[in-house]
Design an enzyme around this catalytic site. Structure first.
Site, PDB file in Angstrom:
ATOM      1  N   LYS A  43      60.176 -17.828 -16.430  1.00  0.00           N
ATOM      2  CA  LYS A  43      59.792 -17.356 -15.094  1.00  0.00           C
ATOM      3  C   LYS A  43      58.554 -16.473 -15.145  1.00  0.00           C
ATOM      4  O   LYS A  43      57.985 -16.118 -14.125  1.00  0.00           O
ATOM      5  CB  LYS A  43      60.958 -16.605 -14.447  1.00  0.00           C
ATOM      6  CG  LYS A  43      62.017 -17.538 -13.920  1.00  0.00           C
ATOM      7  CD  LYS A  43      63.021 -16.811 -13.065  1.00  0.00           C
ATOM      8  CE  LYS A  43      64.017 -17.809 -12.491  1.00  0.00           C
ATOM      9  NZ  LYS A  43      65.169 -17.135 -11.904  1.00  0.00           N
ATOM     10  N   HIS A  75      67.064 -17.087 -21.403  1.00  0.00           N
ATOM     11  CA  HIS A  75      67.039 -18.373 -20.678  1.00  0.00           C
ATOM     12  C   HIS A  75      65.978 -18.438 -19.574  1.00  0.00           C
ATOM     13  O   HIS A  75      65.409 -19.482 -19.333  1.00  0.00           O
ATOM     14  CB  HIS A  75      68.433 -18.727 -20.137  1.00  0.00           C
ATOM     15  CG  HIS A  75      68.873 -17.902 -18.969  1.00  0.00           C
ATOM     16  ND1 HIS A  75      69.277 -16.598 -19.096  1.00  0.00           N
ATOM     17  CD2 HIS A  75      68.957 -18.189 -17.645  1.00  0.00           C
ATOM     18  CE1 HIS A  75      69.609 -16.127 -17.915  1.00  0.00           C
ATOM     19  NE2 HIS A  75      69.412 -17.072 -17.009  1.00  0.00           N
TER      20      HIS A  75
END
Ligand SMILES: [Fe+2]
Length: 320
Positions: A193, A189
């Site tokens: 980043k 998920h």
């Protein structure tokens, strides 16, 4: 495996003569062939070292081909291994039972050698494509883990979110595949980043609006990273939506209530719980009862699904 010499086939039959026929045929085509004398041995061997294809008789002592097939298809290690049931049974009910057990194809005894070789080639070709896609997903999961590990505050975060989300999905009665997808999405998920400035992620205080806008891009970046992989299709909405909230104040799409499906609700609750109960650069980890209080209050304002928050604290938080 794309090199024919490396493809491994497991032949399962309680009749020595039948095994021999298949071993000879496949061996002469250059495949590496192993054998098992019944369903139980087949399951044992396949789980220990998954082959690329299994050709399996149906009526066998100890464990039938149907049951062996069902067990192998239910196990993570072998669920993608194609299984052909080789059977003298031609009744429609038997075929239906085979399909229900998850088998990929049938061959009728006595085996027609040309048909056997053609099916074997086809299934192995598909299997090698699936292997490649799985490897690509594994690379991304390794990257996501590396990303977590680089940051003291998020070490193990994705693994925990994956575990919580899958368990909560199971408690909600979601099917096996949906639960598995929740685990996969949990692992990936936060992969977006990778494109976020680490300084923002480690910042000890509150972020400026510009910094926060930058951090908020990670679900869409993750979605874009995973989108080219077709096997990831069922995970895309979960990855993109993991910061959505039922009140429409999440991001990136400000989804509201019914637009947030149950699997996504499971993932967001798992993610929020782990964030609250872990150290962050801007605050210390909070204890579980505090997390429950915070999340229950937030649920009462319409942020989360209160039923799922209760279920999570009732059943799932004890996992670690
Ligand atoms: Fe995130």
């Amino acid at each position: 495996m794309t090199d024919i010499g490396q493809d491994r086939i497991l032949v399962v039959d309680d009749g020595a003569e039948n095994r021999e026929i298949l071993v000879d045929l496949l061996g002469s085509e250059g495949y590496t062939v192993d054998t098992a004398v019944d369903g139980a041995e087949a399951v044992e061997k396949a789980l220990a070292s998954p082959p690329d294809l299994i050709l399996m008789d149906v009526s066998m002592p100890r464990l039938t081909g149907f049951e062996a097939c069902r067990r192998l298809k239910a196990d993570e290690r072998t669920h993608l291994v194609p299984i052909v049931l080789v059977t003298g049974l031609v009744a429609r009910e038997d075929r239906i039972q085979g399909i229900a057990a998850g088998c990929d194809d049938f061959l009728t005894k006595p085996v027609d050698s040309e048909q056997l070789i053609a099916r074997t080639r086809n299934l192995l070709r598909t299997k090698s494509l699936v292997d490649e896609l799985e490897q690509a997903e594994n690379v991304l999961v390794s990257l996501a883990n590396a990303l977590d590990a680089k940051d003291n505050y998020t070490r193990g975060h994705s693994e925990r979110v994956a575990r919580y989300a899958e368990a909560l999905g199971a408690e909600m009665g979601l099917g096996r595949i949906e639960c598995r997808n929740l685990r996969r999405a949990g692992l990936l998920h936060d992969i977006g980043k990778i494109g976020t400035n680490l300084e923002y992620l480690h910042k000890p205080g509150p972020l400026t609006t510009t910094e926060y806008e930058e951090v908020k891009k990670h679900p869409v970046v993750g979605f874009e990273i995973c989108r080219p992989l077709r096997t990831m299709a069922p995970l895309l909405a979960l990855i993109r939506g993991h910061h959505e909230r039922l009140d429409g104040r999440g991001y990136p799409d400000a989804l509201r209530a019914d637009a947030v499906p149950v699997p996504l609700r499971c993932l967001t609750i798992a993610d929020v719980y782990d964030a609250i109960t872990s150290d962050r650069s801007y605050r210390k980890a909070l204890p579980r009862d505090r997390a429950f209080k915070i999340m229950s209050e937030e649920a009462s304002t319409g942020m989360w699904d209160a039923r799922l928050v209760d279920l999570f604290f009732d059943k799932v938080q004890h996992l670690d």
